[in-house]
Design a protein around this motif. Structure first.
Motif, mmCIF file in Angstrom:
data_model
loop_
_atom_site.group_PDB
_atom_site.id
_atom_site.type_symbol
_atom_site.label_atom_id
_atom_site.label_comp_id
_atom_site.label_asym_id
_atom_site.label_seq_id
_atom_site.Cartn_x
_atom_site.Cartn_y
_atom_site.Cartn_z
ATOM 1 N N ARG A 197 -15.511 3.900 4.392
ATOM 2 C CA ARG A 197 -14.698 5.035 3.929
ATOM 3 C C ARG A 197 -13.698 4.550 2.889
ATOM 4 N N VAL A 254 -13.153 -7.242 -1.332
ATOM 5 C CA VAL A 254 -12.217 -6.484 -0.477
ATOM 6 C C VAL A 254 -12.540 -6.740 1.003
ATOM 7 N N MET A 255 -11.512 -6.734 1.823
ATOM 8 C CA MET A 255 -11.656 -7.221 3.203
ATOM 9 C C MET A 255 -12.551 -6.350 4.086
ATOM 10 N N CYS A 256 -12.671 -5.054 3.717
ATOM 11 C CA CYS A 256 -13.503 -4.168 4.550
ATOM 12 C C CYS A 256 -14.969 -4.560 4.527
ATOM 13 N N MET A 299 0.837 -1.206 0.000
ATOM 14 C CA MET A 299 0.000 0.000 0.000
ATOM 15 C C MET A 299 0.875 1.261 0.000
ATOM 16 N N ASN A 354 -7.166 2.226 6.662
ATOM 17 C CA ASN A 354 -7.879 3.430 7.094
ATOM 18 C C ASN A 354 -7.456 3.846 8.492
#
Ligand code: SF4
Length: 279
Positions: free
Chosen positions: A258, A207-209, A173, A227
Motif C-alpha cells: 500500500r 524502501v524498507m517495505c 514523515m 502505514n
C-alpha cells in the motif's frame, strides 16, 4: 511491539504468534518499537525466547527508560542478550534536546548513554551496537548522513565522552503530531511539495517495505510503521485487515504494497527508512 497507552500493549498470546511466525518464516531480525517497548511486562520473556531462536533483536529505546525505577538492570539484560539498541537523540546540544523533549531530557539521555558505553555499547571493537537517530524537527530535508555522523561523533566525544556505533538520519514523515504542527503553521502542503520535488527514483528499490512488515500490538499486519500509523493494512489482502496468524505460511515475496503521498518521505533525496539513509 507495545503501544503508548496501557491497554494498547501486546499480550503474551500475540507474542507467541510472533515467535511462531519468526520460526516458520526464518525471520532474521525482529525490531521492537512503540514508545517504550521495555515497559511491556512480557518484554524480557519475549527477548529471551527470540534470543534462543538466534534472531537479531533491535530495541528502539528512548534512553530515559533506562533511568526509570525498576529498570536499573535493563542495560545489563540488553547487553547479555546482544540486543542492538537504536535510540533517538535529536541533537548533541542540551538546549535543543530539552527544548524539544522537556527539561532534563538531555541529562537523562546522557546518563543512559554513559551506562551503555560502560557495558561496551557503541564502543569501537565491541559487538554491542548502539545507533543514534536524527530527524529534522522542521519541514526541511535532513542533512547528509555521513557528515552529520562525523559531527555527532566529534561533539559527543569531546563534550561528554560518549561514543556510538552509527548515526541514522531519517526524513521526518508528514504524519501524526508533526503533520498537525505543520498544518497549524500552514506548512503541510509546502512540505509535501518539497518531498515530491526531491523524489529520487533509485530509492524505490531500497524502501524498507520491500523487506519488512510491521505488526501492531493486536497482531495486525502493515507494510511499514507509517502505514500502521495511517491505519492502512498490508497490501496483500486488497486493503482488508490481516492478522499475523493468517500469514504463517504465506510467501510474502512480491506481494503488493500500500502506497500513498507519504511514501515520498522514504524516496526523497538520500532516501529514508528505519535504518537511516538509503543511498
Ligand atoms: S511509507 Fe511507503 S515507501 Fe515508505 S516504507 Fe511505507 S509503504 Fe514503503
Amino acid at each position: 511491539m507495545a503501544g503508548p497507552k496501557r491497554h494498547e500493549v501486546m499480550n503474551w498470546e500475540t507474542m507467541t504468534v510472533v515467535q511462531q511466525f519468526v520460526k516458520n518464516q526464518s525471520i532474521a531480525t525482529v525490531d521492537l518499537t512503540g514508545g517504550a517497548p521495555e515497559l511491556n511486562p512480557e518484554f524480557r520473556r519475549l527477548i529471551t525466547l527470540l534470543h534462543d531462536l538466534d534472531v537479531q533483536i533491535i530495541d528502539r529505546c528512548n534512553l530515559t527508560v533506562l533511568e526509570e525505577d525498576g529498570q536499573q538492570d535493563l542495560p545489563e539484560f540488553l547487553a547479555r542478550h546482544g540486543i542492538h539498541i537504536v535510540a533517538s537523540l535529536p541533537c548533541y546540544l542540551m538546549e535543543n534536546v530539552d527544548r524539544q523533549r522537556g527539561n532534563g531530557a538531555f541529562s537523562s539521555s546522557l546518563a543512559a548513554l554513559r551506562r551503555l558505553n560502560a557495558l561496551g555499547y557503541g564502543v569501537l571493537g565491541s559487538n554491542l551496537l548502539l545507533d543514534l537517530v536524527y530527524n529534522p524537527q522542521q519541514p526541511v530535508l535532513p542533512p547528509a548522513q555521513q557528515q552529520l555522523e562525523t559531527d555527532y561523533r566529534r561533539e559527543l566525544a569531546q563534550r561528554y565522552g560518549i561514543s556510538f556505533s552509527h548515526l541514522r538520519v531519517m526524513t521526518n514523515m508528514p504524519l501524526g503530531r508533526f503533520a498537525e504542527r505543520l498544518r497549524a503553521d500552514q506548512q503541510l502542503a509546502p512540505y509535501h511539495t518539497l518531498l515530491q520535488l526531491n523524489h529520487c527514483q533509485d530509492n524505490l528499490n531500497k524502501v524498507m517495505c520491500r523487506t519488512l512488515i510491521s505488526v501492531n500490538w493486536q497482531g495486525m499486519v502493515y507494510d511499514c510503521d507509517f502505514n500502521q500509523m495511517l491505519g492502512l493494512p498490508i497490501g496483500i489482502n486488497r486493503g482488508e485487515e490481516v492478522y499475523l496468524s493468517e500469514l504463517m505460511n504465506q510467501d510474502l515475496t512480491g506481494q503488493p504494497i500500500r502506497t500513498g503521498n507519504h511514501c515520498y518521505g522514504c524516496t526523497v533525496g538520500q532516501g529514508s527508512g528505519c535504518g537511516g539513509a538509503l543511498a
